[in-house]
Every structure is written in C-alpha cells, then in structure tokens.
Design a protein around this motif. Structure first.
Motif, PDB file in Angstrom:
ATOM      1  N   SER A 106      44.710  30.706  30.367  1.00 25.91           N
ATOM      2  CA  SER A 106      46.105  31.300  29.839  1.00 25.91           C
ATOM      3  C   SER A 106      46.827  32.509  30.331  1.00 25.91           C
ATOM      4  CB  SER A 106      46.833  30.825  28.562  1.00 25.91           C
ATOM      5  OG  SER A 106      46.738  31.997  27.812  1.00 25.91           O
ATOM      6  N   TYR A 107      45.779  33.214  30.067  1.00 24.05           N
ATOM      7  CA  TYR A 107      46.523  34.849  30.548  1.00 24.05           C
ATOM      8  C   TYR A 107      46.011  34.997  31.952  1.00 24.05           C
ATOM      9  CZ  TYR A 107      45.172  40.049  31.130  1.00 24.05           C
ATOM     10  OH  TYR A 107      44.569  41.015  32.033  1.00 24.05           O
ATOM     11  N   PHE A 108      45.240  34.108  32.297  1.00 24.27           N
ATOM     12  CA  PHE A 108      44.827  34.536  33.862  1.00 24.27           C
ATOM     13  C   PHE A 108      45.284  33.668  34.841  1.00 24.27           C
ATOM     14  CE2 PHE A 108      40.627  35.847  31.978  1.00 24.27           C
ATOM     15  CZ  PHE A 108      40.732  37.215  33.122  1.00 24.27           C
ATOM     16  N   ASP A 109      46.449  32.744  34.155  1.00 24.02           N
ATOM     17  CA  ASP A 109      47.224  32.404  34.938  1.00 24.02           C
ATOM     18  C   ASP A 109      48.226  33.055  34.450  1.00 24.02           C
ATOM     19  OD1 ASP A 109      45.649  29.487  35.150  1.00 24.02           O
ATOM     20  OD2 ASP A 109      46.646  28.728  33.438  1.00 24.02           O
ATOM     21  N   THR A 110      48.339  33.643  33.864  1.00 18.60           N
ATOM     22  CA  THR A 110      50.367  34.723  33.640  1.00 18.60           C
ATOM     23  C   THR A 110      49.532  35.839  35.029  1.00 18.60           C
ATOM     24  OG1 THR A 110      50.163  33.626  31.254  1.00 18.60           O
ATOM     25  CG2 THR A 110      51.876  35.698  32.249  1.00 18.60           C
ATOM     26  N   ALA A 111      48.717  35.873  34.820  1.00 16.75           N
ATOM     27  CA  ALA A 111      48.221  37.386  35.492  1.00 16.75           C
ATOM     28  C   ALA A 111      48.565  37.250  37.138  1.00 16.75           C
ATOM     29  CB  ALA A 111      46.940  38.495  35.326  1.00 16.75           C
ATOM     30  N   ARG A 112      47.827  36.061  37.524  1.00 25.70           N
ATOM     31  CA  ARG A 112      48.241  35.465  38.350  1.00 25.70           C
ATOM     32  C   ARG A 112      49.241  34.937  39.202  1.00 25.70           C
ATOM     33  NH1 ARG A 112      45.421  29.268  38.868  1.00 25.70           N
ATOM     34  NH2 ARG A 112      47.577  28.590  40.801  1.00 25.70           N
ATOM     35  N   PRO A 131      50.854  37.736  42.330  1.00 27.17           N
ATOM     36  CA  PRO A 131      49.890  36.281  43.682  1.00 27.17           C
ATOM     37  C   PRO A 131      48.291  37.364  44.267  1.00 27.17           C
ATOM     38  CG  PRO A 131      52.307  36.622  43.288  1.00 27.17           C
ATOM     39  CD  PRO A 131      52.063  37.979  42.818  1.00 27.17           C
ATOM     40  N   ALA A 132      48.963  38.605  44.128  1.00 29.26           N
ATOM     41  CA  ALA A 132      47.817  39.414  44.871  1.00 29.26           C
ATOM     42  C   ALA A 132      46.260  39.738  44.120  1.00 29.26           C
ATOM     43  CB  ALA A 132      48.289  40.741  45.798  1.00 29.26           C
ATOM     44  N   ASP A 133      46.153  39.619  43.029  1.00 29.87           N
ATOM     45  CA  ASP A 133      45.251  39.582  41.833  1.00 29.87           C
ATOM     46  C   ASP A 133      44.541  38.500  42.354  1.00 29.87           C
ATOM     47  OD1 ASP A 133      43.486  40.371  40.293  1.00 29.87           O
ATOM     48  OD2 ASP A 133      45.173  40.888  38.643  1.00 29.87           O
ATOM     49  N   ILE A 134      43.327  38.838  43.319  1.00 29.03           N
ATOM     50  CA  ILE A 134      42.376  37.971  43.739  1.00 29.03           C
ATOM     51  C   ILE A 134      41.093  37.548  42.507  1.00 29.03           C
ATOM     52  CG2 ILE A 134      40.833  36.988  45.360  1.00 29.03           C
ATOM     53  CD1 ILE A 134      43.208  37.981  46.639  1.00 29.03           C
ATOM     54  N   ASN A 135      41.062  38.653  41.827  1.00 29.85           N
ATOM     55  CA  ASN A 135      40.055  38.274  40.559  1.00 29.85           C
ATOM     56  C   ASN A 135      40.826  37.054  40.027  1.00 29.85           C
ATOM     57  OD1 ASN A 135      39.203  39.371  37.197  1.00 29.85           O
ATOM     58  ND2 ASN A 135      37.798  39.785  39.286  1.00 29.85           N
ATOM     59  N   ALA A 136      42.241  37.306  38.759  1.00 31.21           N
ATOM     60  CA  ALA A 136      42.672  37.035  38.329  1.00 31.21           C
ATOM     61  C   ALA A 136      42.881  35.481  38.419  1.00 31.21           C
ATOM     62  CB  ALA A 136      44.183  37.409  38.167  1.00 31.21           C
ATOM     63  N   HIS A 137      43.239  34.441  40.259  1.00 29.20           N
ATOM     64  CA  HIS A 137      43.559  33.867  40.673  1.00 29.20           C
ATOM     65  C   HIS A 137      42.399  32.887  40.495  1.00 29.20           C
ATOM     66  CE1 HIS A 137      45.632  30.876  43.596  1.00 29.20           C
ATOM     67  NE2 HIS A 137      44.080  30.864  43.860  1.00 29.20           N
ATOM     68  N   GLN A 138      40.832  33.653  40.712  1.00 26.18           N
ATOM     69  CA  GLN A 138      39.167  32.971  40.829  1.00 26.18           C
ATOM     70  C   GLN A 138      39.182  33.017  39.320  1.00 26.18           C
ATOM     71  OE1 GLN A 138      36.138  36.105  41.186  1.00 26.18           O
ATOM     72  NE2 GLN A 138      35.328  34.350  42.676  1.00 26.18           N
ATOM     73  N   VAL A 139      39.428  33.926  38.496  1.00 29.89           N
ATOM     74  CA  VAL A 139      38.867  33.294  36.791  1.00 29.89           C
ATOM     75  C   VAL A 139      39.411  32.416  36.546  1.00 29.89           C
ATOM     76  CG1 VAL A 139      38.764  34.501  34.718  1.00 29.89           C
ATOM     77  CG2 VAL A 139      38.163  36.303  36.730  1.00 29.89           C
ATOM     78  N   SER A 140      41.228  32.173  36.991  1.00 29.86           N
ATOM     79  CA  SER A 140      41.992  31.019  36.171  1.00 29.86           C
ATOM     80  C   SER A 140      41.682  29.637  37.311  1.00 29.86           C
ATOM     81  CB  SER A 140      43.181  31.771  37.225  1.00 29.86           C
ATOM     82  OG  SER A 140      43.941  30.334  36.913  1.00 29.86           O
ATOM     83  N   GLN A 141      40.793  29.519  38.144  1.00 29.63           N
ATOM     84  CA  GLN A 141      40.577  28.876  38.879  1.00 29.63           C
ATOM     85  C   GLN A 141      38.830  27.885  37.800  1.00 29.63           C
ATOM     86  OE1 GLN A 141      40.617  28.890  42.679  1.00 29.63           O
ATOM     87  NE2 GLN A 141      42.115  27.133  43.098  1.00 29.63           N
ATOM     88  N   PHE A 142      38.117  29.065  37.558  1.00 32.99           N
ATOM     89  CA  PHE A 142      36.741  28.869  37.275  1.00 32.99           C
ATOM     90  C   PHE A 142      37.110  28.504  35.605  1.00 32.99           C
ATOM     91  CE2 PHE A 142      32.824  30.325  34.825  1.00 32.99           C
ATOM     92  CZ  PHE A 142      32.434  29.679  35.586  1.00 32.99           C
ATOM     93  N   LEU A 143      38.162  29.126  34.997  1.00 27.10           N
ATOM     94  CA  LEU A 143      38.093  28.843  33.986  1.00 27.10           C
ATOM     95  C   LEU A 143      38.951  26.895  33.504  1.00 27.10           C
ATOM     96  CD1 LEU A 143      39.329  31.632  31.704  1.00 27.10           C
ATOM     97  CD2 LEU A 143      36.705  30.739  31.831  1.00 27.10           C
ATOM     98  N   ALA A 144      39.619  27.090  34.551  1.00 27.47           N
ATOM     99  CA  ALA A 144      40.687  25.836  34.351  1.00 27.47           C
ATOM    100  C   ALA A 144      39.541  24.855  34.856  1.00 27.47           C
ATOM    101  CB  ALA A 144      41.187  25.936  35.907  1.00 27.47           C
ATOM    102  N   ASN A 145      38.319  24.663  35.618  1.00 26.41           N
ATOM    103  CA  ASN A 145      37.644  23.752  35.923  1.00 26.41           C
ATOM    104  C   ASN A 145      36.622  23.148  34.490  1.00 26.41           C
ATOM    105  OD1 ASN A 145      35.475  21.913  37.104  1.00 26.41           O
ATOM    106  ND2 ASN A 145      33.998  23.336  36.578  1.00 26.41           N
TER     107      ASN A 145
END
Length: 279
Positions: free
Chosen positions: A209-215, A219-233
């Motif tokens: 939820s944190y990385f979803d909000t941060a991304r 939108p340019a925060d690549i780290n947040a987007h990547q961690v968000s997708q990894f944790l979503a799995n």
C-alpha cells in the motif's frame, strides 16, 4: 505534526492512478522481480503528509455512506448483488483497507481508529459470508455494519480520520523496519499457523500500500513502481491462499489455524524481499 493539519488535495489523475495501483495490488505475475540494489526507504515529512492525504482523499471521494448501506441492505433482505454491485462493494472495501493501512503506516501511534478498523474487518467478513452463502453470518455482520455505518458513527469516524496525527521521518522508518523484523521472525519456521499467515500477509499488504501510494504521487519513481509490482504478486498469491483457507474453514474441511507449510512460490519471493530490505 499537528492533528489540525490541512490535508493536501490531488488532481483527479492522481486519484485515478492510486485506484489503478490498488486494483493491481494483488495481481499475480511470477515474472516480476527486484533489481540487485536495496529498496529505497527514504520518505520526507512532506512525503508522509502527501501519502496520507492521498489515501484519505481516495477513501472520501470513492463512495457514499448511503450507497454502501444500499448494498448491505440488499444482501440482508436476501437479494443477490449483480456483478457490477459486487465490484462496487469490492472497490469500497479496498478503499477502506488502503486507508486502514495508511493509518497504521503514517500515524504517530501506528494504529487505525478502532471504529474504522472494525468496520473494515466486518466488511471483509460480510463479503466472505455472501460469497460462501452463509446466511447466519450475513445477518450477523450485516446488522453490525448497519450500526457502524449509522450517521452518528460515520461522523465520529470521519472526524478521527481527518484529525490523525502523523509520525515523523525517523518514526516512520523505524516502524517499517520493525515490521520487517517481525516478518523475518515469522518466516523462520517451516510451518505457519493461520494467524501467522495472516500476520505475514498484513505486513506485505501494508508495504504494498505504501509503494502503491508513492508511485501514484510520483510516477517517475521507478523503485516504488517495481517494488509495488513485486509485492503485488506476493499479495495476490497469499490472497488466493487465504480464500482457500476461509472456504475450508466455513465448509468444515480444515481449521483455519492448523499449521501448514508455506508454498515455495510465496516463501521464495518473501525471502528475496527480506534480502533487499535495508535494516
């Protein structure tokens, strides 16, 4: 930080972005992974304020009290929700869960308001009940929700949510790292009870939820987007497993809290996440 702070308001595009992120926060995709570098945990005071502001706005603008009560009352009267209504209910519950995580993450006390927290829990139990056709549970949780969504209770909850005192940078970092240490401890055993499984899932859900909000905010925060997708799995895999555990419990096939081995497709990405998390 003062509890009387004026919350930030975001444009509709940002609110739509967090809706998309939350909708994807249990998407199973075993192909996603993490880069070799450690996860970025830096979060300024302004970012903490922005994150909670967006989560609050996401909840406030997503539904009405009357609309949610209509869905609950329809089921209580023996009606079947249409596919559209089921999705509506699902998204309302997702907004509750996301804001509950936000209160745990960003508030100084790192806990959600009692009445709001219980409403979120009962929305989940009610959903399990009508999914599995358990009429006694439908009546029990539905009637509690009608009380919790009454006008006086709603006024108390909204006031509490808008007067949440936020933690500082150091406290927010410490809280997240403490949660990861708990995760390490939970995964140190071969088998997990139902409660331990739920605790693992709760930690992962809070972090996604944190990385979803941060991304969504950046939108340019690549780290947040990547961690968000990894944790979503991981979140999706654990969600499917939880649904099976609840169904087994309701059908009398297997007690929810009976210990069992954590599937490798869940354990392995969890261990990779721990390896990338700076403590």
């Amino acid at each position: 930080m003062s509890s009387k702070i004026k919350w930030r308001r975001f444009p509709s595009e940002t609110v739509q972005s967090i809706f998309t992120a939350v909708e994807e926060d249990d998407t199973i995709n075993p192909e996603v992974s993490l880069q070799d570098e450690v996860i970025n945990l830096q979060c300024s005071q302004d970012a903490i304020w922005s994150c909670y502001s967006l989560c609050l706005q996401f909840w406030e603008e997503g539904f009405t009290r009357e609309g949610l009560l209509r869905l609950i009352n329809k089921v209580l009267k023996g009606g079947e929700l249409t596919e559209s209504e089921r999705m509506q209910y699902k998204y309302i519950r997702a907004r509750y869960k996301h804001l509950r995580f936000a209160q745990r993450l960003y508030s100084k006390k790192h806990e959600s308001h009692l009445l709001f927290r219980q409403t979120t829990v009962y929305l989940g139990h009610f959903q399990d009940a009508f999914r599995n056709g358990k009429k006694s549970n439908i009546r029990y949780y539905g009637n509690i929700l009608r009380l919790f969504l009454s006008a006086p209770a709603w006024t108390i909850v909204r006031y509490a949510l808008r007067h949440t005192e936020l933690d500082n940078e150091k406290g927010f970092l410490s809280y997240r790292q403490d949660q990861i240490r708990k995760l390490q401890c939970l995964l140190s055993t071969t088998e997990l009870t139902g409660k331990a499984f739920h605790d693992v899932r709760k930690i992962i859900s809070q972090h996604v939820s944190y990385f979803d909000t941060a991304r969504s905010i950046d939108p340019a925060d690549i780290n947040a987007h990547q961690v968000s997708q990894f944790l979503a799995n991981i979140n999706g895999l654990m969600g499917d497993k939880h649904d099976d555990m609840v169904a087994d419990k309701l059908a009398g096939r297997k007690p929810y809290d009976e210990p069992s081995i954590l599937d490798d497709n869940i354990r392995q990405p969890l261990e990779l996440f721990l390896a990338r998390y700076p403590l």
